[in-house]
Scaffold this active site. Structure first.
Site, PDB file in Angstrom:
ATOM      1  N   LYS A 171      82.320  38.492 123.692  1.00 25.99           N
ATOM      2  CA  LYS A 171      80.990  38.834 123.173  1.00 25.99           C
ATOM      3  C   LYS A 171      80.281  37.540 122.758  1.00 25.99           C
ATOM      4  O   LYS A 171      79.674  37.441 121.685  1.00 25.99           O
ATOM      5  CB  LYS A 171      81.119  39.801 121.981  1.00 25.99           C
ATOM      6  CG  LYS A 171      79.799  40.454 121.550  1.00 25.99           C
ATOM      7  CD  LYS A 171      79.206  41.357 122.604  1.00 25.99           C
ATOM      8  CE  LYS A 171      77.940  42.040 122.082  1.00 25.99           C
ATOM      9  NZ  LYS A 171      77.262  42.836 123.135  1.00 25.99           N
ATOM     10  N   ASP A 228      92.494  45.675 121.455  1.00 24.18           N
ATOM     11  CA  ASP A 228      92.992  46.912 120.861  1.00 24.18           C
ATOM     12  C   ASP A 228      92.236  48.107 121.438  1.00 24.18           C
ATOM     13  O   ASP A 228      92.829  49.135 121.791  1.00 24.18           O
ATOM     14  CB  ASP A 228      92.819  46.840 119.341  1.00 24.18           C
ATOM     15  CG  ASP A 228      93.569  47.942 118.610  1.00 24.18           C
ATOM     16  OD1 ASP A 228      94.349  48.669 119.250  1.00 24.18           O
ATOM     17  OD2 ASP A 228      93.373  48.074 117.393  1.00 24.18           O
TER      18      ASP A 228
END
Length: 333
Positions: A171, A228
């Site tokens: 990101k 995750d």
């Protein structure tokens, strides 16, 4: 003979662990188990979530097979999984996701491996609370070393296993500094592997692309929190958490685990599916250099998965945990 620390876990953990150890015994796998438990069951019995005897065993064996653990929520206890990963510097969370005949899913031809950085990011444990202002800060600590190690692990795996492409999810358009560290690592290390295609994708687009056309991905590498989330998404592409592998790997230690929960609602009822833990145990055998034993049991598992009447309820069958395990044993060549 290999000595392995065995952590049965909570809830359905002991049932699926017994299924795996029964299969290993029938296949005459050269493994000796040192059993020590952790989690809620251990806490209720001894007052210790993570007993010293378990840590002493891990210090010696440097390899473990772990069932699902429960950390009491809302009581100030730190996640046992995170504690183990950080203590033994298990910086690689490796999660293959592959479609398998006999396991229903919405997709075909998915065959990817996710490398999630396992010790840094938002799971570093750096949290602060100012009760005067009602403000909580969770610090995402990312290091140059951590980024380089996980990216290098992904490329080394791709190179060793003949994988053609590595995708780095990030990101960096918003997280200018932390994202840049991952991108810099990707750019530098990919240059050492010119025969492997390298690309990067912003994490939100990555999620969309995985849902639209997951077969375009091969090896994926990312930071802790993004990994995750992506790892569960990828599990959903191939049948769910009950059938996928989980491995936490460092330079000198490794813990292989079932990544699903402890399912206390069905504990002791013989309904649990041991496939995820068994597949993780087979990856453990690969890690230990026991490729032939791993292949033999995997072939028996895959044969069983194509016998609908022999499957556990979550896979559409009516077999109990032990019946499923014994069918795999019967299918051993």
């Amino acid at each position: 003979m290999h000595t392995v620390t065995l952590i049965p876990g909570d809830g359905i953990g002991p049932e699926i662990t017994k299924a795996v150890t029964d299969i290993f015994a029938a296949a005459q796998v050269p493994v000796t188990w040192e059993e020590h438990n952790a989690g809620l069951t251990s806490f209720e019995a001894s007052g210790e979530l993570l007993p010293q005897a378990l840590l002493d065993s891990l210090d010696k064996t440097r390899v473990a097979l772990k069932g699902p653990l429960t950390t009491p929520v809302g009581k100030g206890f730190r996640s046992i999984n995170i504690t183990l990963r950080q203590k033994y510097n298990l910086y690689q969370n490796v999660r293959p996701a592959q479609t398998t005949p006999g396991i229903k899913s919405r997709y075909e031809n998915v065959d990817l491996v996710l490398f999630r950085e396992n010790t840094e990011g938002l799971y570093s444990g750096l949290e602060y609370y100012d009760d005067r202002l009602g403000i909580a800060d969770s610090v995402s600590r990312v290091t140059v070393e951590g980024c380089h190690k996980i990216v290098r692990a992904a490329f080394a795996y791709a190179d060793k296993h003949g994988r053609k492409k590595v995708t780095l999810a990030h990101k960096a358009n918003i997280l200018k500094l932390a994202g840049k560290l991952m991108l810099d690592a990707g750019k530098e290390i990919s240059a050492e592997y010119p025969h492997i295609t390298y690309e990067d994708k912003i994490i939100d687009n990555m999620c969309m692309q995985l849902v639209i056309r997951p077969e375009q991905f091969d090896v994926v590498v990312t930071t802790n929190l993004f990994g995750d989330i992506l790892s569960d998404l990828c599990a959903g592409l191939v049948g769910g958490l009950g059938v996928v592998v989980g491995a936490n790997v460092g330079d000198d230690a490794a813990i292989f685990e079932a990544v699903h929960g402890s399912a206390p609602d069905i504990a002791g009822q013989g309904k649990a599916n041991p496939t995820a833990l068994l597949r993780s145990a087979l990856m453990m055998l690969q890690h230990l250099g026991e490729k032939d034993h791993a292949t033999r049991i995997e072939d028996a598992l895959n044969k069983t998965l194509q016998q609908p009447e022999k499957l556990t309820g979550d896979l559409g069958g009516k077999a109990s945990t032990s019946e499923f395990a014994h069918t795999i044993i019967d299918n051993l060549a």
